[in-house]
Structure formats: C-alpha cells, structure tokens
Design an enzyme around this catalytic site. Structure first.
Site, PDB file in Angstrom:
ATOM      1  N   GLY A 103     -41.640 -25.252 -30.756  1.00 14.63           N
ATOM      2  CA  GLY A 103     -41.838 -25.600 -29.357  1.00 14.63           C
ATOM      3  C   GLY A 103     -41.239 -24.875 -28.238  1.00 14.63           C
ATOM      4  O   GLY A 103     -41.426 -24.701 -27.392  1.00 14.63           O
ATOM      5  N   HIS A 104     -40.038 -24.349 -28.746  1.00 12.94           N
ATOM      6  CA  HIS A 104     -39.299 -23.314 -27.583  1.00 12.94           C
ATOM      7  C   HIS A 104     -40.222 -22.000 -27.496  1.00 12.94           C
ATOM      8  O   HIS A 104     -40.049 -21.730 -26.399  1.00 12.94           O
ATOM      9  CB  HIS A 104     -37.877 -23.052 -28.501  1.00 12.94           C
ATOM     10  CG  HIS A 104     -36.834 -24.169 -28.556  1.00 12.94           C
ATOM     11  ND1 HIS A 104     -36.642 -24.551 -29.933  1.00 12.94           N
ATOM     12  CD2 HIS A 104     -36.189 -24.806 -27.943  1.00 12.94           C
ATOM     13  CE1 HIS A 104     -35.673 -25.532 -29.982  1.00 12.94           C
ATOM     14  NE2 HIS A 104     -35.337 -25.862 -28.680  1.00 12.94           N
ATOM     15  N   GLN A 111     -23.480 -32.149 -22.296  1.00  9.59           N
ATOM     16  CA  GLN A 111     -24.555 -33.141 -22.532  1.00  9.59           C
ATOM     17  C   GLN A 111     -24.533 -34.043 -23.908  1.00  9.59           C
ATOM     18  O   GLN A 111     -25.355 -34.942 -24.038  1.00  9.59           O
ATOM     19  CB  GLN A 111     -25.730 -32.734 -22.362  1.00  9.59           C
ATOM     20  CG  GLN A 111     -26.349 -31.721 -23.358  1.00  9.59           C
ATOM     21  CD  GLN A 111     -27.727 -31.106 -23.088  1.00  9.59           C
ATOM     22  OE1 GLN A 111     -27.431 -30.142 -22.258  1.00  9.59           O
ATOM     23  NE2 GLN A 111     -28.600 -31.252 -23.796  1.00  9.59           N
ATOM     24  N   LYS A 168     -41.688 -32.902 -24.286  1.00  6.99           N
ATOM     25  CA  LYS A 168     -40.912 -33.677 -25.428  1.00  6.99           C
ATOM     26  C   LYS A 168     -39.737 -34.476 -24.936  1.00  6.99           C
ATOM     27  O   LYS A 168     -39.316 -35.885 -25.012  1.00  6.99           O
ATOM     28  CB  LYS A 168     -40.395 -32.678 -26.366  1.00  6.99           C
ATOM     29  CG  LYS A 168     -39.092 -33.048 -27.412  1.00  6.99           C
ATOM     30  CD  LYS A 168     -39.783 -33.725 -28.617  1.00  6.99           C
ATOM     31  CE  LYS A 168     -38.827 -33.832 -29.698  1.00  6.99           C
ATOM     32  NZ  LYS A 168     -37.602 -34.205 -29.219  1.00  6.99           N
ATOM     33  N   ASP A 169     -39.021 -33.945 -23.869  1.00  2.00           N
ATOM     34  CA  ASP A 169     -37.855 -34.770 -23.555  1.00  2.00           C
ATOM     35  C   ASP A 169     -38.227 -34.970 -21.793  1.00  2.00           C
ATOM     36  O   ASP A 169     -37.709 -34.584 -21.048  1.00  2.00           O
ATOM     37  CB  ASP A 169     -36.560 -33.675 -23.251  1.00  2.00           C
ATOM     38  CG  ASP A 169     -36.203 -33.026 -24.686  1.00  2.00           C
ATOM     39  OD1 ASP A 169     -35.426 -34.000 -25.246  1.00  2.00           O
ATOM     40  OD2 ASP A 169     -36.532 -32.137 -24.995  1.00  2.00           O
ATOM     41  N   VAL A 197     -44.920 -29.496 -28.788  1.00  2.00           N
ATOM     42  CA  VAL A 197     -45.597 -29.001 -29.920  1.00  2.00           C
ATOM     43  C   VAL A 197     -45.069 -30.041 -31.209  1.00  2.00           C
ATOM     44  O   VAL A 197     -43.779 -30.358 -31.484  1.00  2.00           O
ATOM     45  CB  VAL A 197     -45.049 -27.465 -30.125  1.00  2.00           C
ATOM     46  CG1 VAL A 197     -45.548 -26.987 -31.538  1.00  2.00           C
ATOM     47  CG2 VAL A 197     -45.312 -26.797 -29.036  1.00  2.00           C
ATOM     48  N   SER A 234     -38.221 -30.791 -33.357  1.00  3.20           N
ATOM     49  CA  SER A 234     -36.884 -30.941 -32.940  1.00  3.20           C
ATOM     50  C   SER A 234     -36.110 -30.097 -33.860  1.00  3.20           C
ATOM     51  O   SER A 234     -36.153 -30.399 -34.762  1.00  3.20           O
ATOM     52  CB  SER A 234     -36.744 -32.347 -32.797  1.00  3.20           C
ATOM     53  OG  SER A 234     -35.406 -32.602 -32.558  1.00  3.20           O
ATOM     54  N   ARG A 253     -33.357 -31.328 -34.360  1.00  9.52           N
ATOM     55  CA  ARG A 253     -32.327 -32.526 -34.990  1.00  9.52           C
ATOM     56  C   ARG A 253     -33.484 -32.663 -36.139  1.00  9.52           C
ATOM     57  O   ARG A 253     -32.734 -33.479 -36.964  1.00  9.52           O
ATOM     58  CB  ARG A 253     -32.190 -33.499 -34.111  1.00  9.52           C
ATOM     59  CG  ARG A 253     -31.076 -33.118 -32.843  1.00  9.52           C
ATOM     60  CD  ARG A 253     -30.666 -34.349 -32.486  1.00  9.52           C
ATOM     61  NE  ARG A 253     -29.332 -33.926 -31.831  1.00  9.52           N
ATOM     62  CZ  ARG A 253     -29.299 -33.938 -30.363  1.00  9.52           C
ATOM     63  NH1 ARG A 253     -30.473 -33.996 -29.629  1.00  9.52           N
ATOM     64  NH2 ARG A 253     -28.235 -33.463 -29.740  1.00  9.52           N
TER      65      ARG A 253
HETATM   66  P1  AMP Z   1     -33.298 -27.999 -26.460  1.00 13.91           P
HETATM   67  O1  AMP Z   1     -33.062 -26.582 -27.290  1.00 13.91           O
HETATM   68  O2  AMP Z   1     -33.385 -29.276 -27.424  1.00 13.91           O
HETATM   69  O3  AMP Z   1     -32.607 -28.286 -25.450  1.00 13.91           O
HETATM   70  O4  AMP Z   1     -34.662 -27.597 -25.872  1.00 13.91           O
HETATM   71  C1  AMP Z   1     -34.801 -26.732 -25.149  1.00 13.91           C
HETATM   72  C2  AMP Z   1     -36.464 -26.857 -24.427  1.00 13.91           C
HETATM   73  O5  AMP Z   1     -37.301 -27.039 -25.355  1.00 13.91           O
HETATM   74  C3  AMP Z   1     -36.315 -28.190 -23.562  1.00 13.91           C
HETATM   75  O6  AMP Z   1     -37.271 -28.013 -22.283  1.00 13.91           O
HETATM   76  C4  AMP Z   1     -37.219 -29.044 -24.505  1.00 13.91           C
HETATM   77  O7  AMP Z   1     -38.105 -30.167 -23.897  1.00 13.91           O
HETATM   78  C5  AMP Z   1     -38.132 -27.900 -25.300  1.00 13.91           C
HETATM   79  N1  AMP Z   1     -38.508 -28.524 -26.493  1.00 13.91           N
HETATM   80  C6  AMP Z   1     -38.171 -29.126 -27.503  1.00 13.91           C
HETATM   81  N2  AMP Z   1     -38.790 -29.293 -28.412  1.00 13.91           N
HETATM   82  C7  AMP Z   1     -40.038 -29.247 -27.921  1.00 13.91           C
HETATM   83  C8  AMP Z   1     -41.402 -29.581 -28.702  1.00 13.91           C
HETATM   84  N3  AMP Z   1     -41.470 -30.027 -29.925  1.00 13.91           N
HETATM   85  N4  AMP Z   1     -42.410 -28.937 -27.991  1.00 13.91           N
HETATM   86  C9  AMP Z   1     -42.506 -28.578 -26.645  1.00 13.91           C
HETATM   87  N5  AMP Z   1     -41.010 -28.178 -26.111  1.00 13.91           N
HETATM   88  C10 AMP Z   1     -40.063 -28.519 -26.851  1.00 13.91           C
END
Ligand code: AMP
Length: 282
Positions: A34-35, A59, A152-153, A179, A188, A190
């Site tokens: 996703g990232h 956060q 996703k968020d 994704v 995720s 998590r």
């Molecule tokens: P995070 O590291 O969880 O803060 O996420 C960083 C970025 O990646 C944020 O813009 C999230 O929305 C995006 N992100 C996280 N998981 C996914 C996913 N499965 N598909 C697309 N983008 C994602």
C-alpha cells in the site's frame, strides 16, 4: 537513487538544492505494498519523491500502541530500493529522534474541524490534531507540489484535504486506492498484530463492505435495504462502526449524494481494522 536523511537541517539543505518539482509520501514506516503504491504514483508524476518515515507520537492516544508500533527502517529502505525505476530518485526523511519534529516544549498547533468530529475523531480523541500537526510540519519542510495519501484512511484523507484548503497551501492532495491482500483484507502495518485465526475473522470486514455495495448496486432505491442489512450486522459487538455517508462531507443525509463512502471498523482484541469502500449512485 535513494538518499536517507535523518535531520531537519539536512532535509532543508537537500530541498534547497533541487530545481524540478517533487512529490511527497508521508508514512509511519513498516512498509507494505500500500505504501509503495503511493511512491510509485509519485514517481509517475515526478522524477523526485520525498518519502517520510516517522512514527508520530501525537497521533497515538495514551493507551494506544506507540511504543510497540513496528519500526523496521532497514527493511523499509530495502523495499523502497527494490521498487525504484531507473532514473527515479527518492529522498527518505527518517528523523533520528522525535525532537527533530517536536521541540521539547512544543504545543499542539492544528486542529481541523468539521470532518473530525465522528468516527476515528470521536473514538480516538486528539488523533486528528496529531495527524494534522505532523502533516503540516512535514509539508512545510518538504514543500511538495503534490502529496499522496491512501484512501484506506478515508477520514484522514478528508482531514488533510480540509487542512490544505483552510491554510491555502499550494499542494495538490492525491488519494490512492486501497491495496488489499488476495483475501480482500486491506493491507495495514497493524495486521501483523493478528493471529492467523483473527486474520481469518477479519475478513468479515471487507466481505461485509462488498455485500453492502452489491445490495446497493448503484441504485438509490436500494439504500433502505442496505441500511437494514447494516443494522443487522452491527448487532455483532466486534464492529466499532459501519456507516454509509456522503463521500465528500461525511453527512448522513444522502438525498443529494452521488458519491458515498461506506466506513467500517471491526475490532479483534485490541486491534482495530479500518476499511472503507467508495460507492457511486447512478
Ligand atoms: P501509515 O504508515 O499507516 O501512516 O500510512 C501511510 C500512508 O499509506 C497513508 O496515506 C495511508 O492511508 C496509506 N496506506 C496505508 N495502508 C494502505 C493500503 N492498504 N492501501 C493504500 N494506502 C495505504
């Protein structure tokens, strides 16, 4: 080419040496596909992309997983390197300490109103203030033309759009599709907290979202039937929420909405799985 920067001062020095515009992907690391999809999109638009990796303490609530959030910088850098197309440059900003972003006596600066009151904003008090504050600070340091966020968020995506609008920042916000794993589970960082049994249980989330989408089938007249189904699903206490809202305003009033979002959080133990679908009405 990959550069890794650990301090604000170095980031500013590198940014000031650049001429062509660049994109920006903010993350908390522990990277998955996703990232990487956000980075690839940034590199579709620009030869240079900044990519931040910072687990933002502001956060996380007091009882949340800030301490145990996975920090995997070496592995993340390898992943980024492996995704790089020829001729593309990524500048990774991985602050060496929290103080690089928050001076010792700092105060919360930003709160975004309007889209933050419900859902994650209600269940995680202060969460979106923490997100808005770090994203504003990173935007100010990186000064990108475009920044890329995952849908996703979804509520976070709306918060960032609102922040940019409120502050008249000259940055285009791009929302990228979720994704998923082959099973349908949204990727995720998590997910690794889940046992194999919980991972299987977690499929209820995406499967329910798809079921509601199929029930509506782009037809406004099917909304009452979908709402009845949602109400029956919510009897299961593992749901934090599951709701259909207007995709732009998050309003409950869908009478004039053409685009909807179906937001869901399903909780397994202490792990909250977030997911959503974007739906259109004909
Ligand atoms: P995070 O590291 O969880 O803060 O996420 C960083 C970025 O990646 C944020 O813009 C999230 O929305 C995006 N992100 C996280 N998981 C996914 C996913 N499965 N598909 C697309 N983008 C994602």
């Amino acid at each position: 080419m990959i550069d890794v920067i650990r301090t604000r001062a170095e980031l500013i020095r590198v940014r000031e040496s650049l001429i062509a515009p660049w994109g920006f992907v903010p993350t908390m690391g522990n990277l998955h596909a996703g990232h990487i999809s956000l980075l690839l999109e940034a590199h579709q638009d620009f030869d240079i992309a900044f990519f931040s990796i910072f687990v933002n303490p502001k956060q996380f609530g007091p009882s949340e997983d800030f301490q145990k959030y996975p920090r995997t910088l070496e592995q993340d850098l390898e992943r980024i390197q492996a995704s790089l197309a020829p001729g593309k440059r990524v500048i990774v900003f991985a602050p060496s300490s929290v103080e690089e972003i928050y001076p010792a006596d700092d105060r919360d600066i930003f709160s975004v109103l309007h889209v933050t009151e419900e859902f994650e904003g209600a269940l995680r008090p202060g969460h979106f203030n923490g997100v808005a504050t770090v994203v504003y600070k990173l935007f100010d340091l990186v000064k990108p033309s475009k920044a890329y966020f995952g849908l996703k968020d979804y509520q976070q995506f709306l918060v960032i759009k609102q922040l940019v609008k409120d502050l008249c920042l000259p940055i285009e916000i791009v929302g990228m599709p979720i994704v998923r794993e082959e099973s349908g589970l949204a990727m995720s960082s998590r997910n690794q907290y889940l046992s194999p049994e919980q991972k299987a249980e977690g499929l209820t989330l995406s499967q329910t979202l798809y079921r509601v989408r199929d029930l509506i089938n782009q037809n406004r007249e099917n909304l009452p039937q979908a709402q009845t189904y949602i109400a029956s699903v919510l009897k299961d206490p593992r749901w934090n929420y599951l709701e259909l809202r207007d995709a732009e305003t998050l309003s409950k009033d869908l009478r004039h909405s053409r685009r909807l979002t179906l937001l869901g959080v399903f909780q397994l133990g202490t792990t909250r799985l977030l997911d959503n679908l974007q739906l259109e009405l004909r």
